[in-house]
Write an enzyme that holds these catalytic residues in place. Structure first.
Site, PDB file in Angstrom:
ATOM      1  N   ARG A  55     -16.002 -20.334  -5.126  1.00 48.59           N
ATOM      2  CA  ARG A  55     -15.184 -20.065  -4.244  1.00 48.59           C
ATOM      3  C   ARG A  55     -16.060 -19.748  -2.899  1.00 48.59           C
ATOM      4  NH1 ARG A  55     -10.098 -16.700  -6.083  1.00 48.59           N
ATOM      5  NH2 ARG A  55      -9.195 -18.037  -7.725  1.00 48.59           N
ATOM      6  N   ASP A 109       0.418  -8.648   0.869  1.00 44.85           N
ATOM      7  CA  ASP A 109      -0.680  -8.789   0.388  1.00 44.85           C
ATOM      8  C   ASP A 109      -1.772  -8.898   1.313  1.00 44.85           C
ATOM      9  OD1 ASP A 109      -0.813 -10.671  -2.669  1.00 44.85           O
ATOM     10  OD2 ASP A 109      -2.677 -10.860  -1.211  1.00 44.85           O
TER      11      ASP A 109
HETATM   12  C1  LIG Z   1      -2.060 -11.779  -9.726  1.00 46.31           C
HETATM   13  S1  LIG Z   1      -1.422 -11.559  -8.135  1.00 46.31           S
HETATM   14  C2  LIG Z   1       0.098 -10.751  -8.567  1.00 46.31           C
HETATM   15  C3  LIG Z   1       1.257 -11.523  -7.787  1.00 46.31           C
HETATM   16  C4  LIG Z   1       2.812 -10.774  -8.425  1.00 46.31           C
HETATM   17  N1  LIG Z   1       2.861  -9.369  -8.064  1.00 46.31           N
HETATM   18  C5  LIG Z   1       2.978 -10.994  -9.774  1.00 46.31           C
HETATM   19  O1  LIG Z   1       2.750 -10.096 -10.800  1.00 46.31           O
HETATM   20  O2  LIG Z   1       3.238 -12.389 -10.157  1.00 46.31           O
HETATM   21  C6  LIG Z   1      -2.194 -10.359  -7.452  1.00 46.31           C
HETATM   22  C7  LIG Z   1      -2.308  -9.994  -5.655  1.00 46.31           C
HETATM   23  O3  LIG Z   1      -2.841  -8.930  -5.606  1.00 46.31           O
HETATM   24  C8  LIG Z   1      -3.328  -9.212  -4.163  1.00 46.31           C
HETATM   25  N2  LIG Z   1      -4.254  -7.854  -3.897  1.00 46.31           N
HETATM   26  C9  LIG Z   1      -5.462  -7.658  -4.522  1.00 46.31           C
HETATM   27  N3  LIG Z   1      -5.962  -6.582  -3.957  1.00 46.31           N
HETATM   28  C10 LIG Z   1      -5.190  -6.235  -3.030  1.00 46.31           C
HETATM   29  C11 LIG Z   1      -5.387  -5.216  -2.118  1.00 46.31           C
HETATM   30  N4  LIG Z   1      -6.264  -4.373  -1.970  1.00 46.31           N
HETATM   31  N5  LIG Z   1      -4.216  -5.061  -1.266  1.00 46.31           N
HETATM   32  C12 LIG Z   1      -3.166  -5.725  -1.314  1.00 46.31           C
HETATM   33  N6  LIG Z   1      -3.047  -6.958  -2.167  1.00 46.31           N
HETATM   34  C13 LIG Z   1      -4.162  -7.073  -2.921  1.00 46.31           C
HETATM   35  C14 LIG Z   1      -4.048 -10.324  -4.464  1.00 46.31           C
HETATM   36  O4  LIG Z   1      -4.507 -11.039  -2.998  1.00 46.31           O
HETATM   37  C15 LIG Z   1      -2.912 -11.455  -5.182  1.00 46.31           C
HETATM   38  O5  LIG Z   1      -2.122 -12.116  -4.234  1.00 46.31           O
END
Ligand SMILES: C[S@@+](CC[C@H](N)C(=O)[O-])C[C@H]1O[C@@H](n2cnc3c(N)ncnc32)[C@H](O)[C@@H]1O
Length: 285
Positions: A39, A151
């Site tokens: 990436r 997000d």
């Molecule tokens: C695996 S996805 C989960 C999506 C959804 N909640 C689900 O369970 O299907 C995790 C998300 O958390 C976000 N994320 C990670 N660290 C974060 C932070 N410090 N603040 C906000 N979002 C964050 C990532 O960008 C990602 O889109």
């Protein structure tokens, strides 16, 4: 290493880890090393820099806000799908009536329902909330019903706001759920306007200050804290509990637990917690 990818020394990997932890709370494990290389290589190449070290120097000394955001966007894991961990949506649909009985009267006199999808990725989670609640409670269309979807990754938010997905997203969904989507016949599915209109997508780093006051009747923060270490998880869940209305629900991911952030909520189902203000008051005393 693929052609066009940069080498990643231990020192460089440690620098990447330190930066993404400081900025987003994300703890990158050694297993993520290959992903980091592929990436970040794209970003390093686009800037015409010779190494990942030089790229990190650039971010620290002269990088723009957009370049700092690209670094974060490149290192998040965004896996999600419609009706993921479906028992949460069924639970919420069943309990919406009870939440509204306790709801604060809104200025316009309409019942008010506020939900937060924290770490919403490409939008499948907040749209599933909207689709399932509007299907179960058609009168919600007349209520003051809003879903805040946030997000840290701005690229996923841009995709989420469009509300358009490949048809393959329907795989595994029941016929009843498939019917909730618009299908224009061009290989895509679309979120109907009634569901799109109740969701607002906003960038928000959960590690930073939160501009909204709350409270929320339900918060979904699922499969986000798995990328954080235990102290960060506990602090986050504690803050989320504090944003719930009395009796409101917190939904977390199947492999997560509240740890030290369990004050003020009590378990009421599998990875479901309910705000119990008496518990919070006792913990604060
Ligand atoms: C695996 S996805 C989960 C999506 C959804 N909640 C689900 O369970 O299907 C995790 C998300 O958390 C976000 N994320 C990670 N660290 C974060 C932070 N410090 N603040 C906000 N979002 C964050 C990532 O960008 C990602 O889109």
């Amino acid at each position: 290493m693929d052609a066009g990818e940069f080498a990643l020394s231990d020192r460089e990997f440690n620098r990447v880890k330190a930066r993404v932890y400081a900025e987003a709370g994300i703890s990158l494990s050694a297993a993520k090393r290959t992903l980091v290389v592929s990436r970040l290589s794209k970003l390093v190449r686009a800037l015409g820099l010779p190494t990942i070290d030089a790229y990190l120097d650039h971010l620290e000394r002269a990088g723009s806000a957009a370049q700092a955001q690209d670094f974060i966007n490149a290192l998040t894991t965004n896996l999600t799908r419609f009706w993921r961990e479906e028992h949460h949506f069924e639970h919420l649909a069943t309990h919406v009536g009870g939440l509204l009985q306790r709801a604060r009267p809104a200025a316009a006199g309409r019942p008010r329902l506020r939900i937060w999808s924290a770490g919403c990725s490409t939008g499948q989670e907040p749209y599933t909330i909207a689709l399932s609640l509007l299907a179960a409670h058609p009168d919600l269309r007349r209520w003051d019903f809003r879903i805040l979807a946030t997000d840290i990754d701005t690229s996923v938010l841009a995709r989420a706001a469009g509300g358009i997905y490949p048809e393959s997203e329907l795989n595994g969904l029941s016929a009843g759920r498939v019917r909730l989507f618009e299908r224009p016949g061009d290989g895509t599915i679309r979120i109907p306007a009634a569901a799109r209109e109740v969701v607002a997508f906003k960038p928000l780093n959960l590690m930073a200050a939160w501009p909204m006051k709350g409270p929320f009747d339900a918060i979904f923060c699922r499969n986000v804290a798995i990328y954080f270490d235990k102290p960060t998880q506990g602090a986050l869940f504690g803050r989320l509990g504090g944003m719930l209305a009395p009796g409101g629900f917190l939904y977390i991911g199947h492999s997560e637990n509240l740890g030290t952030g369990s004050t003020g909520v009590r378990p009421v189902g599998k990875t479901i917690y309910q705000s119990a203000p008496a518990l919070r008051a006792r913990a604060a005393a």
